[in-house]
Structures are given as structure tokens and as C-alpha cells.
Motif scaffolding. Structure first.
Motif, PDB file in Angstrom:
ATOM      1  N   THR A   1       0.809  -1.218   0.000  1.00 44.46           N
ATOM      2  CA  THR A   1       0.000   0.000   0.000  1.00 44.46           C
ATOM      3  C   THR A   1       0.842   1.267   0.000  1.00 44.46           C
ATOM      4  OG1 THR A   1      -0.202  -0.185   2.412  1.00 44.46           O
ATOM      5  CG2 THR A   1      -2.006  -1.061   1.075  1.00 44.46           C
ATOM      6  N   GLU A   2       2.130   1.131   0.205  1.00 41.58           N
ATOM      7  CA  GLU A   2       3.013   2.302   0.131  1.00 41.58           C
ATOM      8  C   GLU A   2       4.403   1.853  -0.282  1.00 41.58           C
ATOM      9  OE1 GLU A   2       5.336   5.375   3.084  1.00 41.58           O
ATOM     10  OE2 GLU A   2       3.270   4.852   3.605  1.00 41.58           O
ATOM     11  N   VAL A   3       4.962   2.514  -1.268  1.00 42.38           N
ATOM     12  CA  VAL A   3       6.337   2.234  -1.667  1.00 42.38           C
ATOM     13  C   VAL A   3       6.953   3.528  -2.186  1.00 42.38           C
ATOM     14  CG1 VAL A   3       5.582   1.435  -3.955  1.00 42.38           C
ATOM     15  CG2 VAL A   3       7.867   0.840  -3.112  1.00 42.38           C
ATOM     16  N   ARG A   4       8.055   3.909  -1.600  1.00 41.60           N
ATOM     17  CA  ARG A   4       8.774   5.119  -1.994  1.00 41.60           C
ATOM     18  C   ARG A   4      10.269   4.820  -1.977  1.00 41.60           C
ATOM     19  NH1 ARG A   4       5.854   9.678   1.883  1.00 41.60           N
ATOM     20  NH2 ARG A   4       3.689   9.319   1.174  1.00 41.60           N
ATOM     21  N   ALA A   5      10.990   5.426  -2.902  1.00 41.37           N
ATOM     22  CA  ALA A   5      12.439   5.213  -2.947  1.00 41.37           C
ATOM     23  C   ALA A   5      13.102   6.378  -3.659  1.00 41.37           C
ATOM     24  CB  ALA A   5      12.773   3.903  -3.656  1.00 41.37           C
ATOM     25  N   THR A   6      14.265   6.761  -3.157  1.00 37.36           N
ATOM     26  CA  THR A   6      15.076   7.779  -3.810  1.00 37.36           C
ATOM     27  C   THR A   6      16.415   7.158  -4.186  1.00 37.36           C
ATOM     28  OG1 THR A   6      16.015   8.582  -1.710  1.00 37.36           O
ATOM     29  CG2 THR A   6      13.984   9.624  -2.486  1.00 37.36           C
ATOM     30  N   SER A   7      17.023   7.688  -5.243  1.00 41.99           N
ATOM     31  CA  SER A   7      18.291   7.168  -5.743  1.00 41.99           C
ATOM     32  C   SER A   7      19.359   7.183  -4.645  1.00 41.99           C
ATOM     33  CB  SER A   7      18.762   8.032  -6.922  1.00 41.99           C
ATOM     34  OG  SER A   7      19.966   7.552  -7.448  1.00 41.99           O
ATOM     35  N   PRO A   8      20.189   6.136  -4.550  1.00 46.30           N
ATOM     36  CA  PRO A   8      20.379   5.050  -5.520  1.00 46.30           C
ATOM     37  C   PRO A   8      19.500   3.830  -5.285  1.00 46.30           C
ATOM     38  CG  PRO A   8      22.077   4.905  -3.863  1.00 46.30           C
ATOM     39  CD  PRO A   8      21.249   6.117  -3.509  1.00 46.30           C
TER      40      PRO A   8
ATOM     41  N   THR B   1      14.548  -5.196  -3.551  1.00 47.43           N
ATOM     42  CA  THR B   1      15.310  -3.957  -3.594  1.00 47.43           C
ATOM     43  C   THR B   1      16.507  -4.105  -4.519  1.00 47.43           C
ATOM     44  OG1 THR B   1      16.723  -4.547  -1.719  1.00 47.43           O
ATOM     45  CG2 THR B   1      14.640  -3.415  -1.233  1.00 47.43           C
ATOM     46  N   SER B   2      16.955  -2.989  -5.047  1.00 47.25           N
ATOM     47  CA  SER B   2      18.171  -2.959  -5.864  1.00 47.25           C
ATOM     48  C   SER B   2      18.729  -1.549  -5.808  1.00 47.25           C
ATOM     49  CB  SER B   2      17.879  -3.371  -7.312  1.00 47.25           C
ATOM     50  OG  SER B   2      17.040  -2.426  -7.937  1.00 47.25           O
ATOM     51  N   THR B   3      19.904  -1.365  -6.373  1.00 49.42           N
ATOM     52  CA  THR B   3      20.514  -0.040  -6.427  1.00 49.42           C
ATOM     53  C   THR B   3      20.929   0.256  -7.858  1.00 49.42           C
ATOM     54  OG1 THR B   3      22.693  -0.966  -5.899  1.00 49.42           O
ATOM     55  CG2 THR B   3      21.384  -0.111  -4.057  1.00 49.42           C
TER      56      THR B   3
ATOM     57  N   VAL C   1      22.319   4.291   2.535  1.00 51.35           N
ATOM     58  CA  VAL C   1      20.939   3.987   2.174  1.00 51.35           C
ATOM     59  C   VAL C   1      20.197   3.480   3.409  1.00 51.35           C
ATOM     60  CG1 VAL C   1      21.505   3.541  -0.229  1.00 51.35           C
ATOM     61  CG2 VAL C   1      21.561   1.656   1.388  1.00 51.35           C
ATOM     62  N   GLU C   2      18.958   3.919   3.548  1.00 50.99           N
ATOM     63  CA  GLU C   2      18.125   3.559   4.692  1.00 50.99           C
ATOM     64  C   GLU C   2      16.752   3.132   4.195  1.00 50.99           C
ATOM     65  OE1 GLU C   2      17.957   6.722   7.498  1.00 50.99           O
ATOM     66  OE2 GLU C   2      20.136   6.877   7.727  1.00 50.99           O
ATOM     67  N   MET C   3      16.199   2.089   4.807  1.00 51.16           N
ATOM     68  CA  MET C   3      14.902   1.583   4.402  1.00 51.16           C
ATOM     69  C   MET C   3      14.051   1.267   5.622  1.00 51.16           C
ATOM     70  SD  MET C   3      14.002  -1.521   1.774  1.00 51.16           S
ATOM     71  CE  MET C   3      12.328  -1.703   1.155  1.00 51.16           C
ATOM     72  N   ASP C   4      12.778   1.679   5.576  1.00 48.61           N
ATOM     73  CA  ASP C   4      11.809   1.384   6.626  1.00 48.61           C
ATOM     74  C   ASP C   4      10.715   0.504   6.050  1.00 48.61           C
ATOM     75  OD1 ASP C   4      12.556   3.117   9.075  1.00 48.61           O
ATOM     76  OD2 ASP C   4      12.684   4.529   7.407  1.00 48.61           O
TER      77      ASP C   4
ATOM     78  N   THR D   1      16.221  -9.206  -2.596  1.00 47.78           N
ATOM     79  CA  THR D   1      16.995  -8.303  -3.445  1.00 47.78           C
ATOM     80  C   THR D   1      16.985  -8.838  -4.867  1.00 47.78           C
ATOM     81  OG1 THR D   1      19.022  -9.479  -2.826  1.00 47.78           O
ATOM     82  CG2 THR D   1      18.502  -7.468  -1.609  1.00 47.78           C
ATOM     83  N   GLN D   2      17.199  -7.922  -5.821  1.00 52.77           N
ATOM     84  CA  GLN D   2      17.191  -8.314  -7.218  1.00 52.77           C
ATOM     85  C   GLN D   2      18.450  -9.087  -7.593  1.00 52.77           C
ATOM     86  OE1 GLN D   2      16.922  -5.041 -10.005  1.00 52.77           O
ATOM     87  NE2 GLN D   2      15.568  -6.223 -11.362  1.00 52.77           N
ATOM     88  N   SER D   3      19.524  -8.846  -6.849  1.00 55.23           N
ATOM     89  CA  SER D   3      20.787  -9.548  -7.067  1.00 55.23           C
ATOM     90  C   SER D   3      21.638  -9.369  -5.818  1.00 55.23           C
ATOM     91  CB  SER D   3      21.512  -8.999  -8.310  1.00 55.23           C
ATOM     92  OG  SER D   3      21.853  -7.630  -8.111  1.00 55.23           O
TER      93      SER D   3
END
Length: 248
Positions: free
Chosen positions: A27-34, A52-54, A65-68, A81-83
Motif C-alpha cells: 500500500t506504500e512504496v517510496r524510494a530515492t536514488s540510488p 530492492t536494488s541499487t 541507504v536507509e529503508m523502513d 533483493t534483485q541480485s
């Protein structure tokens, strides 16, 4: 850089899983580079999946990088992760940092099984992961890394790797698992450090949805005989009053 300054890039991501009927949805997904977060739909699955990936395929020195992540009540969630997470060379002495903070709600289950971390020659990496799990919630965490690009002749040739996993269940700290490999304390490939191995892994399993699997793993490990001259490669112990396990 010619000036000796380390380029710094900070990326943030947030991810929320919610229960809709019998299914779990993002219901929520946000991401900033990288950082990037992919949320494919898995046909026939009640669980929600995220990867997740970069950008650039890995982390550079100075990257932070930080993720909640929030798994709401009753959800079934998978995070991968994608790889593999590659950490590239630190030319200016900077460190790549990655932080994960996750909340697992009432009767929810969160499975976190990323691909292996790979620190290349001269890399510096710091990882911090913290999980707040409700008393009736469940968690599966698999954290692992390799000796580097050993197929290219690189084995334990990075500068430093620092990893810390914390798991709180029902407001009580149950797991604090910390690891530090730093070349300043001696060659990483030495027998007393990594013992000639090419991969290290930690598995944390806790909560009512997975306690049967935890017991089965501990029984199998405990029932495996040790023969003279063999090296112990797998060890496990119970947590959560016997309803969970940590395996290394």
C-alpha cells in the motif's frame, strides 16, 4: 576524486504491507536514488513480494541507504533483493552504509532473504538491521556474505565489514548478533579469522508461524554426529523460549 573528498549519496526507501481481504498488498512504496524497490504481483500468492536494488548494481564509498518496512497486522510479506549486494572499492577511505528498520505487526509474518553481500577488493561496508516484532508476529531473517569475487581471485581482500542484527519481540530484546571483520586486526583470510571458508550466514527464525521449522532445524543440527578431525560448520541455538532458532 583528485581532491581526496569522498562523494556522499543518501538514499531512502519506505515500504508498507497491508491486509486486504485474504491477500497482502503493498500500500506504500517510496524510494530515492540510488535505491529502487520493485513490487511484482505473484499470481496465486496470498503474500506480497518486494525486491530492492541499487542503480549501478552496488554501493560506492560514501553511499548511505536507509529503508523502513512495516508489515501490518495479519500480513504475509517477503523482502528480497534483485541480485547480490555488491560493495565497491573504497579509494578515499569512505564507508558504504546500509540500514534496515522493520516493524512486524500482530499475527503478521515477514521473510527477509536477500542475496549474498559481496565486498570487493578494498571495500568498506557497514550494515545495521533492526526488527520490532509483535508478540504474535513471526520473522525469518537470512543474512549472509561471501569472501568477495573469489572466482576472480579475490578472497577476503576487502578492508572492513561491520554487520549488526537486532530483533525485539513483544518489546523484549531477543537477538543481538554483531560481526566485525577488519584487516587492521590481521589478515582476514587467516585460519583464526575466516578459516578458509568462502561464505558466512546467519539465520534467525522466530514466532508462532515458523516455530515448527525452528524446532526441526535444531533437531537436525543436534542430531548430526561430529567425526574426529571434522570442522564444525553449522551451529544453532534456541530463542523465544524454544519457539525460535538462530543458526550460523
Amino acid at each position: 576524486e583528485a581532491s581526496g573528498r569522498v562523494r556522499e549519496t543518501q538514499g531512502r526507501a519506505s515500504l508498507r504491507f497491508s491486509r486486504v481481504g485474504e491477500r497482502t498488498v503493498v500500500t506504500e512504496v517510496r524510494a530515492t536514488s540510488p535505491l529502487r524497490v520493485l513490487t511484482p504481483r505473484m499470481a496465486g500468492s496470498r503474500a506480497a513480494w518486494a525486491f530492492t536494488s541499487t542503480f549501478g548494481g552496488g554501493l560506492l564509498e560514501g553511499d548511505r541507504v536507509e529503508m523502513d518496512v512495516e508489515a501490518e497486522a495479519g500480513t504475509e510479506c517477503y523482502l528480497g533483493t534483485q541480485s547480490s549486494t555488491k560493495v565497491y572499492r573504497s579509494a578515499g577511505g569512505g564507508t558504504a552504509r546500509q540500514t534496515l528498520r522493520a516493524v512486524v505487526g500482530t499475527e503478521a509474518v515477514l521473510v527477509v532473504t536477500p542475496d549474498a553481500g559481496v565486498c570487493v577488493r578494498d571495500a568498506r561496508y557497514m550494515q545495521r538491521q533492526r526488527f520490532e516484532v509483535a508478540a504474535s508476529g513471526s520473522l525469518v531473517l537470512f543474512d549472509w556474505f561471501t569472501s568477495g569475487r573469489h572466482a576472480c581471485g579475490e578472497r577476503w581482500q576487502f578492508h572492513a565489514l561491520s554487520s549488526r542484527n537486532e530483533v525485539n519481540v513483544g518489546g523484549r530484546r531477543l537477538v543481538t548478533d554483531a560481526l566485525l571483520l577488519d584487516e587492521r586486526a590481521g589478515p582476514l583470510a587467516g585460519h583464526a579469522r575466516t578459516g578458509g571458508l568462502d561464505c558466512y550466514a546467519t539465520l534467525v527464525v522466530c514466532g508462532p508461524r515458523v516455530e515448527g521449522a525452528a524446532r526441526a532445524m535444531l533437531e537436525e543440527i543436534g542430531g548430526t554426529p561430529l567425526r574426529k578431525g571434522e570442522t564444525l560448520r553449522v551451529a544453532g541455538s534456541g530463542i523465544c523460549g524454544g519457539g525460535g532458532a538462530i543458526v550460523r
